[in-house]
Design a protein around this motif. Structure first.
Motif, PDB file in Angstrom:
ATOM      1  N   SER A  34       0.872  -1.172   0.000  1.00  0.00           N
ATOM      2  CA  SER A  34       0.000   0.000   0.000  1.00  0.00           C
ATOM      3  C   SER A  34       0.902   1.212   0.000  1.00  0.00           C
ATOM      4  O   SER A  34       1.874   1.281   0.736  1.00  0.00           O
ATOM      5  CB  SER A  34      -0.913  -0.002   1.227  1.00  0.00           C
ATOM      6  N   VAL A  35       0.584   2.151  -0.844  1.00  0.00           N
ATOM      7  CA  VAL A  35       1.474   3.282  -1.033  1.00  0.00           C
ATOM      8  C   VAL A  35       0.710   4.583  -0.884  1.00  0.00           C
ATOM      9  O   VAL A  35      -0.385   4.728  -1.413  1.00  0.00           O
ATOM     10  CB  VAL A  35       2.127   3.217  -2.430  1.00  0.00           C
ATOM     11  N   ALA A  36       1.296   5.527  -0.140  1.00  0.00           N
ATOM     12  CA  ALA A  36       0.741   6.872  -0.009  1.00  0.00           C
ATOM     13  C   ALA A  36       1.885   7.846  -0.201  1.00  0.00           C
ATOM     14  O   ALA A  36       2.626   8.122   0.722  1.00  0.00           O
ATOM     15  CB  ALA A  36       0.097   7.052   1.359  1.00  0.00           C
ATOM     16  N   THR A  37       2.062   8.318  -1.417  1.00  0.00           N
ATOM     17  CA  THR A  37       3.212   9.166  -1.706  1.00  0.00           C
ATOM     18  C   THR A  37       2.833  10.572  -2.129  1.00  0.00           C
ATOM     19  O   THR A  37       3.692  11.366  -2.449  1.00  0.00           O
ATOM     20  CB  THR A  37       4.071   8.552  -2.826  1.00  0.00           C
ATOM     21  N   LYS A  88       6.675   3.466   1.241  1.00  0.00           N
ATOM     22  CA  LYS A  88       5.465   2.775   1.669  1.00  0.00           C
ATOM     23  C   LYS A  88       4.909   3.568   2.831  1.00  0.00           C
ATOM     24  O   LYS A  88       5.570   3.692   3.865  1.00  0.00           O
ATOM     25  CB  LYS A  88       5.754   1.344   2.092  1.00  0.00           C
ATOM     26  N   ASP A  89       3.722   4.109   2.636  1.00  0.00           N
ATOM     27  CA  ASP A  89       3.114   4.970   3.640  1.00  0.00           C
ATOM     28  C   ASP A  89       4.103   6.079   3.973  1.00  0.00           C
ATOM     29  O   ASP A  89       4.484   6.826   3.104  1.00  0.00           O
ATOM     30  CB  ASP A  89       2.665   4.162   4.856  1.00  0.00           C
ATOM     31  N   SER A  90       4.578   6.163   5.196  1.00  0.00           N
ATOM     32  CA  SER A  90       5.501   7.237   5.574  1.00  0.00           C
ATOM     33  C   SER A  90       6.945   6.753   5.680  1.00  0.00           C
ATOM     34  O   SER A  90       7.780   7.454   6.228  1.00  0.00           O
ATOM     35  CB  SER A  90       5.068   7.852   6.902  1.00  0.00           C
ATOM     36  N   LEU A  91       7.244   5.565   5.158  1.00  0.00           N
ATOM     37  CA  LEU A  91       8.593   5.009   5.255  1.00  0.00           C
ATOM     38  C   LEU A  91       9.330   5.049   3.921  1.00  0.00           C
ATOM     39  O   LEU A  91       8.773   4.717   2.879  1.00  0.00           O
ATOM     40  CB  LEU A  91       8.560   3.552   5.716  1.00  0.00           C
ATOM     41  N   LEU A  92      10.582   5.433   3.993  1.00  0.00           N
ATOM     42  CA  LEU A  92      11.508   5.331   2.878  1.00  0.00           C
ATOM     43  C   LEU A  92      12.501   4.242   3.257  1.00  0.00           C
ATOM     44  O   LEU A  92      13.244   4.370   4.227  1.00  0.00           O
ATOM     45  CB  LEU A  92      12.242   6.658   2.654  1.00  0.00           C
ATOM     46  N   VAL A  93      12.475   3.146   2.527  1.00  0.00           N
ATOM     47  CA  VAL A  93      13.383   2.019   2.757  1.00  0.00           C
ATOM     48  C   VAL A  93      14.266   1.913   1.526  1.00  0.00           C
ATOM     49  O   VAL A  93      13.761   1.789   0.410  1.00  0.00           O
ATOM     50  CB  VAL A  93      12.604   0.704   2.983  1.00  0.00           C
ATOM     51  N   ALA A  94      15.586   1.993   1.736  1.00  0.00           N
ATOM     52  CA  ALA A  94      16.480   2.080   0.585  1.00  0.00           C
ATOM     53  C   ALA A  94      17.793   1.354   0.810  1.00  0.00           C
ATOM     54  O   ALA A  94      18.219   1.139   1.943  1.00  0.00           O
ATOM     55  CB  ALA A  94      16.769   3.552   0.276  1.00  0.00           C
ATOM     56  N   GLU A  95      18.420   0.996  -0.305  1.00  0.00           N
ATOM     57  CA  GLU A  95      19.810   0.558  -0.294  1.00  0.00           C
ATOM     58  C   GLU A  95      20.656   1.816  -0.396  1.00  0.00           C
ATOM     59  O   GLU A  95      20.413   2.673  -1.244  1.00  0.00           O
ATOM     60  CB  GLU A  95      20.120  -0.341  -1.481  1.00  0.00           C
ATOM     61  N   LYS A 112      11.657   7.630   8.345  1.00  0.00           N
ATOM     62  CA  LYS A 112      10.217   7.792   8.514  1.00  0.00           C
ATOM     63  C   LYS A 112       9.869   9.265   8.422  1.00  0.00           C
ATOM     64  O   LYS A 112      10.541  10.108   9.018  1.00  0.00           O
ATOM     65  CB  LYS A 112       9.765   7.227   9.861  1.00  0.00           C
ATOM     66  N   ARG A 113       8.816   9.568   7.671  1.00  0.00           N
ATOM     67  CA  ARG A 113       8.374  10.945   7.465  1.00  0.00           C
ATOM     68  C   ARG A 113       7.550  11.382   8.666  1.00  0.00           C
ATOM     69  O   ARG A 113       6.617  10.713   9.070  1.00  0.00           O
ATOM     70  CB  ARG A 113       7.543  11.038   6.191  1.00  0.00           C
ATOM     71  N   PHE A 114       7.957  12.514   9.249  1.00  0.00           N
ATOM     72  CA  PHE A 114       7.217  13.163  10.320  1.00  0.00           C
ATOM     73  C   PHE A 114       6.861  14.563   9.843  1.00  0.00           C
ATOM     74  O   PHE A 114       7.381  15.031   8.828  1.00  0.00           O
ATOM     75  CB  PHE A 114       8.056  13.225  11.608  1.00  0.00           C
ATOM     76  N   GLU A 115       6.017  15.233  10.574  1.00  0.00           N
ATOM     77  CA  GLU A 115       5.586  16.576  10.178  1.00  0.00           C
ATOM     78  C   GLU A 115       6.759  17.530   9.988  1.00  0.00           C
ATOM     79  O   GLU A 115       6.768  18.355   9.084  1.00  0.00           O
ATOM     80  CB  GLU A 115       4.623  17.134  11.232  1.00  0.00           C
ATOM     81  N   GLY A 117       9.975  16.670   9.244  1.00  0.00           N
ATOM     82  CA  GLY A 117      11.057  16.166   8.402  1.00  0.00           C
ATOM     83  C   GLY A 117      11.123  14.650   8.413  1.00  0.00           C
ATOM     84  O   GLY A 117      10.135  13.980   8.643  1.00  0.00           O
ATOM     85  N   TRP A 118      12.309  14.114   8.174  1.00  0.00           N
ATOM     86  CA  TRP A 118      12.551  12.673   8.146  1.00  0.00           C
ATOM     87  C   TRP A 118      13.418  12.290   9.339  1.00  0.00           C
ATOM     88  O   TRP A 118      14.370  12.979   9.673  1.00  0.00           O
ATOM     89  CB  TRP A 118      13.304  12.275   6.871  1.00  0.00           C
ATOM     90  N   ARG A 119      13.089  11.170   9.964  1.00  0.00           N
ATOM     91  CA  ARG A 119      13.908  10.637  11.061  1.00  0.00           C
ATOM     92  C   ARG A 119      14.427   9.270  10.655  1.00  0.00           C
ATOM     93  O   ARG A 119      13.695   8.438  10.139  1.00  0.00           O
ATOM     94  CB  ARG A 119      13.094  10.525  12.345  1.00  0.00           C
ATOM     95  N   GLU A 120      15.710   9.049  10.960  1.00  0.00           N
ATOM     96  CA  GLU A 120      16.320   7.777  10.623  1.00  0.00           C
ATOM     97  C   GLU A 120      15.973   6.730  11.669  1.00  0.00           C
ATOM     98  O   GLU A 120      15.987   6.995  12.866  1.00  0.00           O
ATOM     99  CB  GLU A 120      17.835   7.920  10.513  1.00  0.00           C
ATOM    100  N   GLY A 121      15.676   5.534  11.193  1.00  0.00           N
ATOM    101  CA  GLY A 121      15.355   4.424  12.081  1.00  0.00           C
ATOM    102  C   GLY A 121      16.580   3.588  12.386  1.00  0.00           C
ATOM    103  O   GLY A 121      17.486   3.454  11.553  1.00  0.00           O
ATOM    104  N   TYR A 122      16.601   3.038  13.594  1.00  0.00           N
ATOM    105  CA  TYR A 122      17.706   2.172  14.035  1.00  0.00           C
ATOM    106  C   TYR A 122      17.121   0.929  14.679  1.00  0.00           C
ATOM    107  O   TYR A 122      16.068   0.975  15.310  1.00  0.00           O
ATOM    108  CB  TYR A 122      18.590   2.904  15.054  1.00  0.00           C
TER     109      TYR A 122
END
Length: 161
Positions: A34-37, A88-95, A112-115, A117-122
């Motif tokens: 499911s995609v919301a871009t 995918k939704d609010s996530l950017l998953v990349a190589e 992950k997209r937040f109001e 900006g973007w925050r990196e996941g760990y």
């Protein structure tokens, strides 16, 4: 020395143009169903804390995203390179294929997209086909303080400086 950086940059650019590999270990752990871009557009983002900087430029094309990412940490290894991933939704998953200390490597990155900006996941990492990937994307921690806020793209510099 400058010629070697140009050669590596050309190789990374060529690799990014090919699109994600169909058998990529990143795809094994992430499949966009499911995609919301609509709200995610091309942009440049930056995190600064003292002398440490992280820069991200994204160029979405429907669910696919290409771009540049640079980690410029003071008195630590610096890296810069290309991202090639999926939204995918609010996530950017990349190589993230990057140059660090003269070597080219690939690892998974998740933002992950937040109001604001973007925050990196760990989270916990495992190796799949020689690429470091997260064991469980759904359980990543986005509270580690790396919050990339929008900047004008004319101020974006991805090179190591």
């Amino acid at each position: 020395m400058k010629a070697s950086y140009l050669l590596v940059a050309a190789i990374l650019a060529a690799a990014a143009c090919k699109g994600p590999k169909e058998d990529s270990p990143i795809d094994v752990h992430f499949s966009p169903d499911s995609v919301a871009t609509a709200e995610i557009r091309e942009g440049c983002f930056q995190y600064v804390n003292g002398k440490d900087t992280v820069r991200l430029r994204i160029q979405p094309d429907e669910v696919n995203v290409t771009g540049e990412l640079a980690y410029l940490f003071h008195e630590k290894d610096k890296s810069w390179g290309q991202i090639n991933g999926t939204l995918k939704d609010s996530l950017l998953v990349a190589e993230y294929t990057f140059l660090a200390e003269g070597d080219t490597s690939t690892r998974q990155v998740v933002f992950k997209r937040f109001e604001d900006g973007w925050r990196e996941g760990y989270g916990e990492i495992q190796e799949a086909d020689g690429v470091a990937v997260y064991q469980n994307i759904d359980s990543l921690d986005y509270g580690m303080g790396v919050n990339l806020v929008p900047i004008p793209c004319d101020q974006f510099q991805s090179k190591l400086d």
